[in-house]
Design a protein around this motif. Structure first.
Motif, short mmCIF file in Angstrom:
data_model
loop_
_atom_site.label_atom_id
_atom_site.label_comp_id
_atom_site.label_asym_id
_atom_site.label_seq_id
_atom_site.Cartn_x
_atom_site.Cartn_y
_atom_site.Cartn_z
N SER A 186 6.16 6.39 4.67
CA SER A 186 6.55 6.22 3.27
C SER A 186 7.63 5.15 3.20
CB SER A 186 7.05 7.54 2.69
OG SER A 186 8.16 8.01 3.44
N GLU A 243 1.84 2.79 -3.39
CA GLU A 243 0.90 3.71 -4.04
C GLU A 243 1.32 5.15 -3.79
OE1 GLU A 243 -2.93 2.81 -2.42
OE2 GLU A 243 -2.97 0.80 -3.30
N ARG A 244 1.61 5.46 -2.53
CA ARG A 244 2.01 6.80 -2.11
C ARG A 244 2.22 6.77 -0.59
NH1 ARG A 244 -2.24 9.02 0.46
NH2 ARG A 244 -4.30 8.27 -0.07
N PRO A 245 2.88 7.79 -0.04
CA PRO A 245 2.99 7.88 1.42
C PRO A 245 1.58 7.99 2.02
CG PRO A 245 4.56 9.34 0.38
CD PRO A 245 3.66 8.83 -0.71
N LYS A 246 1.43 7.41 3.21
CA LYS A 246 0.10 7.38 3.82
C LYS A 246 0.17 7.65 5.32
CE LYS A 246 -2.04 4.47 0.45
NZ LYS A 246 -3.26 3.79 0.18
N ARG A 265 11.78 0.41 -1.28
CA ARG A 265 11.39 0.34 -2.69
C ARG A 265 12.02 -0.87 -3.38
NH1 ARG A 265 7.89 3.23 -4.56
NH2 ARG A 265 7.20 5.02 -3.41
N TYR A 294 0.82 -1.21 0.00
CA TYR A 294 0.00 0.00 0.00
C TYR A 294 0.86 1.26 0.00
CZ TYR A 294 -4.41 -2.45 0.43
OH TYR A 294 -5.50 -3.23 0.19
N LEU A 295 2.04 1.19 0.58
CA LEU A 295 2.93 2.35 0.59
C LEU A 295 3.59 2.57 -0.77
CD1 LEU A 295 4.46 2.16 4.16
CD2 LEU A 295 2.69 3.72 3.31
#
Length: 114
Positions: free
Chosen positions: A79, A31-34, A85, A28-29
Motif C-alpha cells: 500500500s 486504486e487500493r492496496p494490492k 500519497r 496502481y496502488l
C-alpha cells in the motif's frame, strides 16, 4: 537508489520515481492496496524480478508499505504510505502528459527543433 550528483531537485525526484515502472506501480496502488500477484496482473510486461526490486526501492524510500499478514499461506499486501500519497499530483501530471503524447500526430514524435 542512486546517489544524487547534481544536487538538483529534478534529479532527486527522478532518482525516486525514474525508470519505467515505479510511477506506474504507485499509480496502481492509488486504486487500493494490492498483493504482488495483483500488481503483476496490472503490469503484465514487468518481470517478477523488476517488480520485486522496484517495490523494495519504493519501500526503502518510505513510499510503499509492505504488510505481512500471518495467515496460511502468508499474505503480503503493498500500500502507499502518507508520503507515497503525496505523489498523486505527479501521477496525474504524468498521466496527462502521456495522454497528450498519445494524441499527437505521429510525425511530431520524430521532429527535432534546434
Amino acid at each position: 537508489m542512486k546517489q544524487v550528483i547534481s544536487g538538483c531537485s529534478i534529479e532527486e525526484a527522478m532518482n525516486l520515481i525514474g525508470g519505467r515502472w515505479r510511477l506506474l506501480i504507485v499509480s496502481y496502488l492509488f486504486e487500493r492496496p494490492k498483493r504482488f500477484s495483483e500488481l503483476r496482473r496490472d503490469i503484465p510486461s514487468i518481470s517478477q524480478r523488476m517488480l520485486t526490486m522496484d517495490l523494495r526501492a519504493l519501500e526503502s524510500a518510505g513510499i510503499v508499505l509492505r504488510t505481512v499478514y500471518p495467515e496460511v499461506p502468508v499474505r503480503v499486501v503493498y500500500s502507499l504510505t502518507l508520503e507515497g500519497r503525496r505523489l498523486e499530483k505527479v501521477v496525474d501530471a504524468v498521466k496527462e502528459l502521456g495522454l497528450w503524447l498519445k494524441a499527437r500526430p505521429a510525425a511530431t514524435h520524430s521532429e527535432h527543433h534546434d
